[in-house]
Design a protein around this motif. Structure first.
Motif, PDB file in Angstrom:
ATOM      1  N   GLU A  55       1.052  -1.499  -0.004  1.00 38.01           N
ATOM      2  CA  GLU A  55      -0.070  -0.030  -0.069  1.00 38.01           C
ATOM      3  C   GLU A  55       0.775   1.324   0.101  1.00 38.01           C
ATOM      4  OE1 GLU A  55      -1.940  -0.301   3.407  1.00 38.01           O
ATOM      5  OE2 GLU A  55      -3.608  -2.083   2.342  1.00 38.01           O
ATOM      6  N   GLN A  56       0.351   2.230  -1.279  1.00 42.59           N
ATOM      7  CA  GLN A  56       0.853   3.147  -0.858  1.00 42.59           C
ATOM      8  C   GLN A  56       0.372   4.511  -0.338  1.00 42.59           C
ATOM      9  OE1 GLN A  56       2.760   4.863  -4.734  1.00 42.59           O
ATOM     10  NE2 GLN A  56       2.936   6.433  -4.130  1.00 42.59           N
ATOM     11  N   TRP A  57       0.733   5.122   0.735  1.00 40.62           N
ATOM     12  CA  TRP A  57       0.095   6.689   1.474  1.00 40.62           C
ATOM     13  C   TRP A  57       1.005   7.460   1.123  1.00 40.62           C
ATOM     14  CZ3 TRP A  57      -4.354   5.358   4.433  1.00 40.62           C
ATOM     15  CH2 TRP A  57      -4.797   4.094   4.405  1.00 40.62           C
ATOM     16  N   ASN A  58       2.093   7.424   0.434  1.00 37.70           N
ATOM     17  CA  ASN A  58       2.240   9.076   0.206  1.00 37.70           C
ATOM     18  C   ASN A  58       2.859   9.020  -0.801  1.00 37.70           C
ATOM     19  OD1 ASN A  58       2.041  10.883   2.161  1.00 37.70           O
ATOM     20  ND2 ASN A  58       2.156   9.162   3.507  1.00 37.70           N
ATOM     21  N   PRO A  59       2.708  10.149  -1.645  1.00 35.47           N
ATOM     22  CA  PRO A  59       2.197  11.451  -1.456  1.00 35.47           C
ATOM     23  C   PRO A  59       0.884  11.168  -2.249  1.00 35.47           C
ATOM     24  CG  PRO A  59       3.313  11.384  -2.940  1.00 35.47           C
ATOM     25  CD  PRO A  59       4.292  10.453  -2.829  1.00 35.47           C
ATOM     26  N   VAL A  60      -0.268  12.072  -1.272  1.00 35.61           N
ATOM     27  CA  VAL A  60      -1.214  12.366  -1.948  1.00 35.61           C
ATOM     28  C   VAL A  60      -1.966  12.990  -2.935  1.00 35.61           C
ATOM     29  CG1 VAL A  60      -3.577  12.401  -1.022  1.00 35.61           C
ATOM     30  CG2 VAL A  60      -2.199  11.269   0.325  1.00 35.61           C
ATOM     31  N   PRO A  61      -2.309  12.040  -3.752  1.00 35.35           N
ATOM     32  CA  PRO A  61      -2.761  13.527  -5.067  1.00 35.35           C
ATOM     33  C   PRO A  61      -3.711  14.432  -4.512  1.00 35.35           C
ATOM     34  CG  PRO A  61      -2.734  11.205  -5.404  1.00 35.35           C
ATOM     35  CD  PRO A  61      -2.991  10.814  -4.156  1.00 35.35           C
ATOM     36  N   PRO A  62      -3.232  15.964  -5.072  1.00 37.02           N
ATOM     37  CA  PRO A  62      -4.202  17.071  -4.678  1.00 37.02           C
ATOM     38  C   PRO A  62      -5.826  16.687  -4.875  1.00 37.02           C
ATOM     39  CG  PRO A  62      -2.837  16.806  -6.451  1.00 37.02           C
ATOM     40  CD  PRO A  62      -2.426  15.934  -5.564  1.00 37.02           C
ATOM     41  N   VAL A  63      -6.429  17.363  -4.194  1.00 39.42           N
ATOM     42  CA  VAL A  63      -7.747  17.076  -4.779  1.00 39.42           C
ATOM     43  C   VAL A  63      -7.979  18.433  -5.488  1.00 39.42           C
ATOM     44  CG1 VAL A  63     -10.120  16.857  -3.638  1.00 39.42           C
ATOM     45  CG2 VAL A  63      -8.501  15.946  -2.138  1.00 39.42           C
TER      46      VAL A  63
END
Length: 245
Positions: free
Chosen positions: A29-37
């Protein structure tokens, strides 16, 4: 399932012991970075991270392509702008490299001329790679010159044209060419185009700058703007926006 996982893990290049260590699903699982909203917008509204190049009010984002400084002379009326035949091409003040571009266009409802003389304009990406605009609804011309073609290079996969006077859309994904320090081409431009929601260019390689006569070639350049062509026909445009990639 375990044998399939082990086989896939070994094929991926992991050691036997490392593969057995991959038992926790969280390890992949990859949690970072988070795509911008962003707000994706709608048919009439650009995404929130887009640069609006025409808002229906004026041509403040555009200049004459003749000198790059004079105001664009095309006619703005009722939320659209239209080619003023004889005034010349116009181009954006801002420059771009890799991008997503949305543009809507309309050829005249009154049919005049035929072939390349009917509802002709063009979207020049980086001011030199032309995506053809033409009334190609029941209008015969050479295939790599009809609407949706990379002019004189690549014909569209299908003719998805609407009738004269109807609004049409181009949604474009463009990857700019890259050059070596000595000016030689490192990688060519590539383009994907949806015409009225239909895929017509699929990661197509662009051979070089558009030429009316002769073979397309590349010359080293950096980021450049978009140019719209005055081909003598009153083609209209609206709802133009771009996202830098």
């Amino acid at each position: 399932m375990k044998k399939q996982f082990l086989s896939a893990c070994l094929l991926a290049g992991f050691s036997f012991s490392a593969c057995f260590a991959q038992k926790d699903p969280k390890l992949t699982e990859q949690w970072n970075p988070v795509p911008p909203v962003i707000n994706p917008g709608s048919a009439q509204k650009a995404p929130s991270d887009a640069i609006v190049l025409f808002d229906g009010k004026n041509l403040s984002e555009w200049v004459s392509a003749k000198d790059g400084t004079s105001p664009a002379e095309w006619v703005v009326e009722n939320g659209i702008f239209t080619v003023k035949p004889g005034s010349g091409d116009i181009k954006t003040k801002q420059v771009f490299e890799d991008f997503q571009l949305h543009i809507e266009w309309r050829t005249p409802a009154k049919i005049e001329g035929e072939g390349q003389g009917r509802g002709n304009s063009g979207v020049f990406l980086m001011e030199q790679y032309e995506l053809q605009v033409l009334d190609s609804y029941g209008n015969t011309t050479y295939s790599n010159g009809q609407a949706g073609s990379i002019y004189k290079q690549s014909m569209p996969m299908v003719n998805a044209s609407k009738g004269p006077g109807e609004w049409q859309t181009y949604d474009i994904i463009f990857t700019a060419p890259r050059f070596l320090d000595n000016g030689m081409l490192k990688s060519p431009a590539r383009i994907t185009v949806l015409h009225n929601g239909v895929l017509i260019q699929n990661n197509t390689t662009i051979a070089g700058a558009t030429e009316f006569i002769g073979i397309a070639t590349y010359k080293k350049h950096g980021p450049m703007g978009f140019k719209l062509q005055d081909h003598g026909n009153p083609v209209s445009f609206r709802n133009i926006w771009v996202r830098k990639l």
